[in-house]
Design a protein around this motif. Structure first.
Motif, PDB file in Angstrom:
ATOM      1  N   SER A 161       0.841  -1.187   0.000  1.00 37.95           N
ATOM      2  CA  SER A 161       0.000   0.000   0.000  1.00 37.95           C
ATOM      3  C   SER A 161       0.888   1.253   0.000  1.00 37.95           C
ATOM      4  O   SER A 161       1.779   1.381   0.832  1.00 37.95           O
ATOM      5  CB  SER A 161      -0.891  -0.015   1.238  1.00 37.95           C
ATOM      6  OG  SER A 161      -1.747   1.080   1.244  1.00 37.95           O
ATOM      7  N   VAL A 162       0.635   2.165  -0.941  1.00 38.15           N
ATOM      8  CA  VAL A 162       1.446   3.377  -1.090  1.00 38.15           C
ATOM      9  C   VAL A 162       0.537   4.593  -0.994  1.00 38.15           C
ATOM     10  O   VAL A 162      -0.388   4.756  -1.785  1.00 38.15           O
ATOM     11  CB  VAL A 162       2.190   3.373  -2.447  1.00 38.15           C
ATOM     12  CG1 VAL A 162       2.879   4.698  -2.683  1.00 38.15           C
ATOM     13  CG2 VAL A 162       3.179   2.214  -2.500  1.00 38.15           C
ATOM     14  N   ALA A 163       0.811   5.456  -0.004  1.00 39.95           N
ATOM     15  CA  ALA A 163       0.031   6.681   0.166  1.00 39.95           C
ATOM     16  C   ALA A 163       0.694   7.826  -0.600  1.00 39.95           C
ATOM     17  O   ALA A 163       1.913   7.990  -0.570  1.00 39.95           O
ATOM     18  CB  ALA A 163      -0.073   7.037   1.643  1.00 39.95           C
ATOM     19  N   ILE A 164      -0.146   8.601  -1.292  1.00 35.71           N
ATOM     20  CA  ILE A 164       0.288   9.829  -1.964  1.00 35.71           C
ATOM     21  C   ILE A 164      -0.381  10.969  -1.214  1.00 35.71           C
ATOM     22  O   ILE A 164      -1.609  11.073  -1.210  1.00 35.71           O
ATOM     23  CB  ILE A 164      -0.119   9.825  -3.448  1.00 35.71           C
ATOM     24  CG1 ILE A 164       0.500   8.625  -4.162  1.00 35.71           C
ATOM     25  CG2 ILE A 164       0.273  11.143  -4.108  1.00 35.71           C
ATOM     26  CD1 ILE A 164       0.006   8.437  -5.582  1.00 35.71           C
ATOM     27  N   GLU A 165       0.449  11.802  -0.548  1.00 35.88           N
ATOM     28  CA  GLU A 165      -0.101  12.832   0.334  1.00 35.88           C
ATOM     29  C   GLU A 165       0.399  14.218  -0.036  1.00 35.88           C
ATOM     30  O   GLU A 165       1.544  14.382  -0.465  1.00 35.88           O
ATOM     31  CB  GLU A 165       0.313  12.546   1.781  1.00 35.88           C
ATOM     32  CG  GLU A 165      -0.184  11.223   2.303  1.00 35.88           C
ATOM     33  CD  GLU A 165       0.389  10.878   3.661  1.00 35.88           C
ATOM     34  OE1 GLU A 165       1.398  11.499   4.082  1.00 35.88           O
ATOM     35  OE2 GLU A 165      -0.157   9.977   4.311  1.00 35.88           O
ATOM     36  N   LEU A 166      -0.466  15.222   0.167  1.00 37.60           N
ATOM     37  CA  LEU A 166      -0.070  16.621   0.072  1.00 37.60           C
ATOM     38  C   LEU A 166       0.340  17.051   1.473  1.00 37.60           C
ATOM     39  O   LEU A 166      -0.474  17.022   2.407  1.00 37.60           O
ATOM     40  CB  LEU A 166      -1.212  17.479  -0.452  1.00 37.60           C
ATOM     41  CG  LEU A 166      -1.398  17.424  -1.953  1.00 37.60           C
ATOM     42  CD1 LEU A 166      -2.741  18.016  -2.349  1.00 37.60           C
ATOM     43  CD2 LEU A 166      -0.264  18.150  -2.655  1.00 37.60           C
TER      44      LEU A 166
END
Length: 137
Positions: free
Chosen positions: A118-123
């Motif tokens: 699982s890979v989170a892409i966050e601002l």
């Protein structure tokens, strides 16, 4: 004298019209026209490889938010960003990635993931999760 009328068209139909517009006195020009039409259509419509995510940041409105997407290890993941503010995109993967977002349109960031999961892409500044990728082998 023989006159030939041709209509202006785009895309694949242009290839067929180019052939239809050549006359019997043409020698090789239809082949060159077909080659040019084919090259133009392949350059104009490149097909992205891998996963593409369009991100829009307009003030506090961020799209997408908490999107769930699939990706594959080693294949490119492309973020296409339009933003009216600066921020940082953090990609929590192996390896980690950080991209500086500017206040402008048409920004492109590309990365790959080497380890499934699982890979989170966050601002970072907006403190929002744009998407979570389920990366499979």
């Amino acid at each position: 004298m023989k006159y030939v009328r041709c209509a202006a068209v785009t895309g694949a139909a242009m290839l067929f019209l180019t052939v239809g517009c050549s006359s019997a006195s043409d020698t090789g020009s239809s082949t060159a026209a077909m080659s040019s039409a084919t090259e133009a259509s392949s350059v104009a419509d490149p097909q992205p490889v891998g996963t593409v995510i369009d991100v829009t940041i307009m003030g506090s409105d961020i799209s997408p938010t908490n999107e769930r997407l699939d990706a594959v290890v080693g294949e490119p993941i492309t973020l296409r960003v339009n933003s009216d503010t600066t921020d940082e995109l953090h990609i929590h993967s192996v390896p980690d990635h950080t991209f500086e977002v500017e206040a402008k349109a048409d920004q492109t960031f590309e990365f790959t993931v080497d380890v499934p999961g699982s890979v989170a892409i966050e601002l970072h500044h907006a403190d929002r999760t744009v998407a979570t990728l389920a990366v499979r082998p």
